[in-house]
Design a protein around this motif. Structure first.
Motif, short mmCIF file in Angstrom:
data_model
loop_
_atom_site.label_atom_id
_atom_site.label_comp_id
_atom_site.label_asym_id
_atom_site.label_seq_id
_atom_site.Cartn_x
_atom_site.Cartn_y
_atom_site.Cartn_z
N LEU A 221 4.93 -9.05 2.11
CA LEU A 221 5.36 -8.07 3.11
C LEU A 221 4.53 -6.80 3.03
O LEU A 221 4.25 -6.15 4.05
CB LEU A 221 6.85 -7.75 2.92
CG LEU A 221 7.82 -8.86 3.31
CD1 LEU A 221 9.26 -8.46 2.99
CD2 LEU A 221 7.70 -9.20 4.80
N GLY A 222 4.11 -6.45 1.81
CA GLY A 222 3.23 -5.29 1.65
C GLY A 222 1.91 -5.50 2.38
O GLY A 222 1.42 -4.59 3.07
N PHE A 223 1.35 -6.69 2.27
CA PHE A 223 0.09 -6.99 2.96
C PHE A 223 0.28 -7.10 4.47
O PHE A 223 -0.63 -6.77 5.24
CB PHE A 223 -0.53 -8.27 2.41
CG PHE A 223 -1.24 -8.06 1.11
CD1 PHE A 223 -2.33 -7.22 1.04
CD2 PHE A 223 -0.81 -8.69 -0.04
CE1 PHE A 223 -2.98 -7.00 -0.17
CE2 PHE A 223 -1.45 -8.49 -1.25
CZ PHE A 223 -2.54 -7.63 -1.32
N ILE A 224 1.45 -7.55 4.91
CA ILE A 224 1.72 -7.60 6.34
C ILE A 224 1.73 -6.18 6.92
O ILE A 224 1.17 -5.92 7.99
CB ILE A 224 3.06 -8.31 6.60
CG1 ILE A 224 2.88 -9.82 6.41
CG2 ILE A 224 3.60 -8.00 8.00
CD1 ILE A 224 4.17 -10.60 6.44
N GLY A 225 2.33 -5.25 6.18
CA GLY A 225 2.30 -3.85 6.60
C GLY A 225 0.89 -3.30 6.61
O GLY A 225 0.51 -2.55 7.53
N PHE A 226 0.10 -3.68 5.61
CA PHE A 226 -1.29 -3.23 5.55
C PHE A 226 -2.08 -3.76 6.73
O PHE A 226 -2.89 -3.04 7.34
CB PHE A 226 -1.93 -3.68 4.24
CG PHE A 226 -3.43 -3.52 4.22
CD1 PHE A 226 -4.01 -2.28 4.07
CD2 PHE A 226 -4.26 -4.64 4.37
CE1 PHE A 226 -5.39 -2.12 4.07
CE2 PHE A 226 -5.63 -4.49 4.37
CZ PHE A 226 -6.20 -3.24 4.23
N LEU A 227 -1.90 -5.03 7.07
CA LEU A 227 -2.62 -5.61 8.20
C LEU A 227 -2.31 -4.89 9.50
O LEU A 227 -3.21 -4.61 10.30
CB LEU A 227 -2.25 -7.10 8.35
CG LEU A 227 -2.88 -8.06 7.35
CD1 LEU A 227 -2.28 -9.46 7.52
CD2 LEU A 227 -4.39 -8.13 7.52
N ALA A 228 -1.04 -4.56 9.69
CA ALA A 228 -0.65 -3.85 10.92
C ALA A 228 -1.32 -2.47 10.98
O ALA A 228 -1.86 -2.07 12.02
CB ALA A 228 0.87 -3.71 10.97
N GLY A 229 -1.29 -1.74 9.86
CA GLY A 229 -1.90 -0.42 9.83
C GLY A 229 -3.41 -0.48 9.95
O GLY A 229 -4.03 0.35 10.65
N HIS A 230 -4.02 -1.47 9.30
CA HIS A 230 -5.47 -1.61 9.33
C HIS A 230 -5.96 -1.96 10.74
O HIS A 230 -6.98 -1.44 11.21
CB HIS A 230 -5.89 -2.69 8.34
CG HIS A 230 -7.36 -2.74 8.07
ND1 HIS A 230 -8.13 -1.62 7.84
CD2 HIS A 230 -8.23 -3.80 7.99
CE1 HIS A 230 -9.39 -1.97 7.64
NE2 HIS A 230 -9.47 -3.28 7.74
N LEU A 231 -5.22 -2.83 11.41
CA LEU A 231 -5.59 -3.20 12.78
C LEU A 231 -5.45 -1.99 13.71
O LEU A 231 -6.33 -1.75 14.54
CB LEU A 231 -4.71 -4.34 13.28
CG LEU A 231 -4.93 -4.77 14.73
CD1 LEU A 231 -6.38 -5.20 14.95
CD2 LEU A 231 -3.97 -5.88 15.13
N ALA A 232 -4.37 -1.25 13.55
CA ALA A 232 -4.17 -0.07 14.39
C ALA A 232 -5.33 0.91 14.24
O ALA A 232 -5.82 1.48 15.23
CB ALA A 232 -2.85 0.61 14.03
N GLY A 233 -5.79 1.11 13.01
CA GLY A 233 -6.92 2.01 12.78
C GLY A 233 -8.21 1.46 13.34
O GLY A 233 -9.01 2.19 13.96
N ASN A 234 -8.44 0.16 13.17
CA ASN A 234 -9.68 -0.45 13.64
C ASN A 234 -9.79 -0.48 15.16
O ASN A 234 -10.89 -0.55 15.70
CB ASN A 234 -9.81 -1.88 13.10
CG ASN A 234 -10.23 -1.90 11.64
OD1 ASN A 234 -10.48 -0.86 11.04
ND2 ASN A 234 -10.32 -3.08 11.07
N LEU A 235 -8.65 -0.43 15.84
CA LEU A 235 -8.68 -0.44 17.30
C LEU A 235 -9.34 0.82 17.87
O LEU A 235 -9.72 0.83 19.05
CB LEU A 235 -7.26 -0.58 17.86
CG LEU A 235 -6.58 -1.94 17.62
CD1 LEU A 235 -5.17 -1.93 18.19
CD2 LEU A 235 -7.39 -3.09 18.21
N THR A 236 -9.49 1.84 17.06
CA THR A 236 -10.17 3.05 17.53
C THR A 236 -11.64 2.78 17.85
O THR A 236 -12.27 3.59 18.54
CB THR A 236 -10.10 4.17 16.48
OG1 THR A 236 -10.70 3.72 15.25
CG2 THR A 236 -8.65 4.57 16.21
#
Length: 213
Positions: A23-38
């Motif tokens: 679940l920690g990595f799932i949260g990381f993936l969501a945050g990392h994708l949000a940042g990369n979308l910039t």
């Protein structure tokens, strides 16, 4: 303290570790994708996002160490559980039926996990552990995604991540005791939607950069 050690030495304790780190990595993936979308905004927003992360200093280092520890725990625990299952049933069934709840994600979890680990190391070597003194992260990413081989590797890896997450998402909640007939179908559907979003979201980035730069 002894009860805690004994808990995590048990099979249930190991599965709990897998669930929490997953679940920690799932949260990381969501945050990392949000940042990369910039990156869709061009070099300035993407570089600003990267600079904002580096400006966090010690907090960023602490987060990186935390991710490293979670990765070590998740991979090691997963391998231990996989080997224990093999030892408990050393011979395969003659008829390999698809039992209830079995899916591509559940059948391939150990293998997709190892492939993801290999890709993470590859990704870090190409993006994280590189000299950024004379260039920007946008230029590094743009140069990497001009190589169709890297684009293919990245897209394939993201599809593997999606398969892994499609099972890991609901499995983690099930391990944490949410295996309820009323809620589990919703959690399972949410996990599938999240996995598809992660797979498509990350895969579109190298394709966009490779075609637009």
């Amino acid at each position: 303290m002894n009860w805690l050690i004994h808990t995590f030495q048990s099979s249930i304790g190991k599965k709990l570790l897998m669930a929490l780190t997953g679940l920690g990595f799932i949260g990381f993936l969501a945050g990392h994708l949000a940042g990369n979308l910039t990156i869709y905004g061009g070099s300035d927003p993407f570089n600003a996002y990267a600079e904002h992360l580096h400006a966090l200093g010690p907090l960023l280092r602490a987060a990186e160490i935390g991710l490293l520890l979670m990765a070590l725990i998740h991979v090691a625990t997963g391998l231990i559980l996989f080997l224990q299952n093999l030892n408990a049933r050393p011979q395969r069934y003659r008829v390999n039926k698809s039992a209830g709840g079995r899916s591509l994600g559940s059948r391939t979890m150990p293998y997709t996990g190892l492939l993801i680990l290999g890709f993470v190391l590859f990704h870090l070597l190409n993006f994280h552990f590189v000299d950024k003194s004379a260039t920007t992260i946008f230029e590094i990413v743009s140069a990497a995604f001009q190589n169709p081989i890297y684009v293919a590797i990245y897209v394939a890896a993201m599809l593997i991540v999606a398969v892994h997450v499609s099972h890991g998402f609901w499995s983690a909640f099930q391990t944490l005791g949410m295996n309820h007939g009323k809620y589990m179908p919703i959690i399972s559907a949410a996990g599938l939607v999240f996995a598809i979003a992660i797979g498509i979201g990350f895969s579109c980035i190298p394709l966009f950069v490779g075609l637009s730069v």
